[in-house]
Design a protein around this motif. Structure first.
Motif, PDB file in Angstrom:
ATOM      1  N   ASP A   1      36.974  -5.513 -48.151  1.00 36.78           N
ATOM      2  CA  ASP A   1      36.333  -4.784 -49.156  1.00 36.78           C
ATOM      3  C   ASP A   1      36.054  -3.175 -48.616  1.00 36.78           C
ATOM      4  O   ASP A   1      36.088  -2.422 -49.454  1.00 36.78           O
ATOM      5  CB  ASP A   1      35.043  -5.165 -49.668  1.00 36.78           C
ATOM      6  CG  ASP A   1      35.208  -6.509 -50.420  1.00 36.78           C
ATOM      7  OD1 ASP A   1      34.046  -6.939 -50.603  1.00 36.78           O
ATOM      8  OD2 ASP A   1      36.266  -6.522 -50.769  1.00 36.78           O
ATOM      9  N   SER A   2      36.305  -2.991 -47.350  1.00 38.46           N
ATOM     10  CA  SER A   2      35.946  -1.652 -46.856  1.00 38.46           C
ATOM     11  C   SER A   2      37.286  -1.008 -46.239  1.00 38.46           C
ATOM     12  O   SER A   2      37.156  -0.032 -45.596  1.00 38.46           O
ATOM     13  CB  SER A   2      35.051  -1.758 -45.610  1.00 38.46           C
ATOM     14  OG  SER A   2      35.539  -2.585 -44.347  1.00 38.46           O
ATOM     15  N   LEU A   3      38.310  -1.473 -46.716  1.00 37.74           N
ATOM     16  CA  LEU A   3      39.762  -1.136 -46.198  1.00 37.74           C
ATOM     17  C   LEU A   3      40.166   0.565 -46.607  1.00 37.74           C
ATOM     18  O   LEU A   3      40.857   1.242 -46.039  1.00 37.74           O
ATOM     19  CB  LEU A   3      40.982  -1.981 -46.456  1.00 37.74           C
ATOM     20  CG  LEU A   3      41.079  -3.251 -45.903  1.00 37.74           C
ATOM     21  CD1 LEU A   3      42.113  -4.150 -46.681  1.00 37.74           C
ATOM     22  CD2 LEU A   3      40.997  -3.415 -44.455  1.00 37.74           C
ATOM     23  N   ALA A   4      39.516   0.749 -47.689  1.00 37.95           N
ATOM     24  CA  ALA A   4      39.482   2.212 -47.926  1.00 37.95           C
ATOM     25  C   ALA A   4      38.999   3.337 -46.854  1.00 37.95           C
ATOM     26  O   ALA A   4      39.371   4.378 -46.854  1.00 37.95           O
ATOM     27  CB  ALA A   4      39.004   2.639 -49.439  1.00 37.95           C
TER      28      ALA A   4
ATOM     29  N   THR B   1      48.280   6.525 -42.723  1.00 42.76           N
ATOM     30  CA  THR B   1      47.978   6.735 -44.061  1.00 42.76           C
ATOM     31  C   THR B   1      47.471   8.185 -44.612  1.00 42.76           C
ATOM     32  O   THR B   1      47.444   8.582 -45.639  1.00 42.76           O
ATOM     33  CB  THR B   1      47.198   5.602 -44.965  1.00 42.76           C
ATOM     34  OG1 THR B   1      45.903   5.666 -44.057  1.00 42.76           O
ATOM     35  CG2 THR B   1      47.760   4.368 -44.664  1.00 42.76           C
ATOM     36  N   GLN B   2      46.545   8.800 -43.504  1.00 43.64           N
ATOM     37  CA  GLN B   2      46.088  10.181 -43.756  1.00 43.64           C
ATOM     38  C   GLN B   2      46.279  10.926 -42.341  1.00 43.64           C
ATOM     39  O   GLN B   2      46.381  10.208 -41.216  1.00 43.64           O
ATOM     40  CB  GLN B   2      44.730   9.924 -43.953  1.00 43.64           C
ATOM     41  CG  GLN B   2      44.218   9.114 -45.289  1.00 43.64           C
ATOM     42  CD  GLN B   2      42.541   9.255 -45.202  1.00 43.64           C
ATOM     43  OE1 GLN B   2      41.942  10.187 -45.303  1.00 43.64           O
ATOM     44  NE2 GLN B   2      42.124   8.041 -45.349  1.00 43.64           N
ATOM     45  N   VAL B   3      46.291  12.295 -42.316  1.00 39.99           N
ATOM     46  CA  VAL B   3      46.212  13.244 -41.506  1.00 39.99           C
ATOM     47  C   VAL B   3      44.908  14.047 -41.455  1.00 39.99           C
ATOM     48  O   VAL B   3      44.505  14.265 -42.796  1.00 39.99           O
ATOM     49  CB  VAL B   3      47.300  13.802 -41.188  1.00 39.99           C
ATOM     50  CG1 VAL B   3      48.531  12.971 -40.723  1.00 39.99           C
ATOM     51  CG2 VAL B   3      47.678  14.819 -42.359  1.00 39.99           C
ATOM     52  N   THR B   4      44.419  14.593 -40.548  1.00 35.93           N
ATOM     53  CA  THR B   4      43.326  15.500 -40.659  1.00 35.93           C
ATOM     54  C   THR B   4      43.786  16.964 -40.029  1.00 35.93           C
ATOM     55  O   THR B   4      44.294  17.094 -39.271  1.00 35.93           O
ATOM     56  CB  THR B   4      41.980  15.095 -39.949  1.00 35.93           C
ATOM     57  OG1 THR B   4      41.712  13.730 -40.616  1.00 35.93           O
ATOM     58  CG2 THR B   4      40.954  15.995 -39.815  1.00 35.93           C
TER      59      THR B   4
ATOM     60  N   ALA C   1      49.513   5.009 -49.644  1.00 38.65           N
ATOM     61  CA  ALA C   1      48.672   3.965 -49.925  1.00 38.65           C
ATOM     62  C   ALA C   1      49.115   3.213 -48.748  1.00 38.65           C
ATOM     63  O   ALA C   1      50.113   3.095 -48.514  1.00 38.65           O
ATOM     64  CB  ALA C   1      48.803   3.297 -51.021  1.00 38.65           C
ATOM     65  N   PRO C   2      47.878   2.350 -48.244  1.00 39.77           N
ATOM     66  CA  PRO C   2      48.300   1.196 -47.128  1.00 39.77           C
ATOM     67  C   PRO C   2      49.419   0.605 -47.615  1.00 39.77           C
ATOM     68  O   PRO C   2      49.423   0.098 -48.698  1.00 39.77           O
ATOM     69  CB  PRO C   2      47.089   0.769 -46.823  1.00 39.77           C
ATOM     70  CG  PRO C   2      45.861   1.723 -47.198  1.00 39.77           C
ATOM     71  CD  PRO C   2      46.525   2.321 -48.352  1.00 39.77           C
TER      72      PRO C   2
END
Length: 449
Positions: A47-50, A83-86, A96-97
């Motif tokens: 449930d916390s994969l986001a 899936t993301q960079v900062t 999306a994953p």
């Protein structure tokens, strides 16, 4: 009559607290107290994969080879995992994953791949404040004796800079990695330099070290080199951790994460533990193939999600994952049959065993001949020889690279002891067979004259 619904389990626990619980031995007792099953635990993680698992990648005394391997990975590729960079501390979603249960993986900092050369210090400060929890720290390149434990260099001089502080002063690579280690969920050392010191830490044939006194994250017991955790422990204990007129090594890194300072073989750095109570994982080679890096990191992310085994469950004595380093390079080599028959190549390009050309595959562990390098293509022993770059003692114990191992004629008792410890004393028979003169022979197939 009302429809019956499955009972909803409400545990009132944050994902961050769950991550901490997943790393302790009291997890089962906690589950019993809350009335949870392992399926419930799995669903909690799913449930916390986001929420992202963050990756901070550092570059120290490096050539960038591991980064090149990282972006050359194909199974999985970087674009399959990240899936993301900062950028400037702001997360930017790329997609999306796509890998089941892996969830979002955010590359927070990388000194080459990201256009933020002034972000090392803000990234370090944000990490120390818990902004990136949980994060995986990847160390590439050697660390340096910045604090005069072995060599007293001129005041305010430095070997390696990670960037600048807001006041314009130098941010030491040692300081950067030291602070990032404090809150890291997992720590990976990738490449020969970052694992055991590699070529920059050469001891000139097990003799004099260079003034930089470089080291890997892990101790090299064959060359007598302490790893970085043990080094900064000594620096702190001796009150040497000052730079820019301030104390930058301001804590004992072992005390920070409640790790044991254990000097048992192969050395104290192997016993340092991250916040999830995991040792430093060595992705060894010069450099490792990109797929080895990516798969090891993915396994770590799955563990951090609560969906995979702890990295410590699959490490060999030198903290290398057994699923890649469990066999000798020689055992994975398609030329191994020639070795067993005493048939050796006389020239590069010959199809026989290249032990005669200097291959150290009997002394090192890697899957290179089996898995290849990029997409299954290439690899050391497919066109050249193994130089044992995945092993402690590299390069000193394995030189000269392009000559058969000289164990039968070792020049000194010191080197002999090191060779015995490294397991590189090979049979005299194999040694002389590899040096036989004449055209190499190839076994004939049955029925052929």
């Amino acid at each position: 009559m009302k429809d019956s619904k499955p009972k909803q389990v409400k545990v009132g626990i944050s994902r961050r607290d769950f991550m901490k619980l997943a790393g302790i031995t009291g997890l089962t007792a906690w589950m019993m107290e809350k009335g949870l099953t392992w399926k419930d635990l799995f669903n909690m993680a799913s449930d916390s994969l986001a929420d992202p698992i963050n990756v901070i990648w550092t570059g120290n005394g490096w050539c960038g080879g591991n980064t090149i391997a990282f972006i050359d990975a194909m199974n999985p590729a970087v674009e399959d995992v990240i899936t993301q960079v900062t950028i400037n501390l702001q997360p930017i979603t790329l997609r999306a994953p796509s890998i089941a249960n892996l969830g979002n993986v955010n590359l927070v900092y990388h000194p080459i791949l990201m256009p933020q050369d002034d972000m090392a210090y803000p990234t370090m400060e944000a990490a120390l404040a818990g902004v990136f929890d949980p994060y995986v720290l990847v160390v590439e390149g050697t660390m340096y004796d910045e604090f005069g434990l072995y060599y007293q260099k001129p005041k305010d001089s430095f070997w390696c800079s990670a960037g600048r502080t807001p006041s314009g002063n130098v941010l030491l690579c040692d300081e950067f990695v030291f602070n990032l280690m404090k809150r890291a969920a997992l720590v990976y050392a990738t490449g020969a330099c970052a694992t055991y010191g590699g070529i920059p830490s050469t001891t000139n044939g097990l003799g004099q070290r260079s003034p930089t006194y470089t080291m890997g994250m892990l101790d090299d017991p064959y060359r007598g080199i302490l790893g970085f955790p043990a080094y900064i422990h000594e620096v702190y204990q001796k009150g040497l951790g000052y730079f820019r007129g301030e104390q930058v090594i301001d804590e004992d890194i072992y005390a920070v994460t409640n790790s044991p300072y254990n000097t048992a073989y192969p050395g104290p750095s192997y016993h340092w533990l991250s916040t999830l109570k995991q040792p430093i994982v060595a992705i060894a080679a010069d450099p490792p193939a990109g797929d080895w890096i990516m798969r090891t990191l993915v396994a770590g992310v799955l563990y951090a999600r609560g969906l995979g085994p702890a990295p410590s469950e699959s490490l060999d004595v030198f903290n290398r994952p057994k699923y890649f380093y469990g066999n000798e390079t020689h055992q994975n080599c398609p030329r191994a049959g020639f070795f067993a028959q005493g048939i050796f190549a006389k020239n590069f390009g010959d199809p026989q065993c290249t032990y005669s050309q200097g291959c150290k595959g009997t002394e090192a562990n890697s899957p290179a001949p089996l898995l290849g390098w990029v997409g299954g293509v290439g690899g050391c022993t497919r066109g050249g020889v193994c130089i044992a770059c995945t092993a402690p003692g590299f390069p000193d114990l394995y030189e000269p690279f392009y000559a058969p191992p000289n164990a039968p004629t070792l020049p000194s008792t010191t080197l002999l002891a090191a060779a015995v410890g490294a397991g590189i004393v090979v049979g005299v028979g194999s040694y002389y067979l590899s040096r036989r003169r004449g055209k190499p022979t190839i076994p004939k197939a049955k029925g052929m004259s």
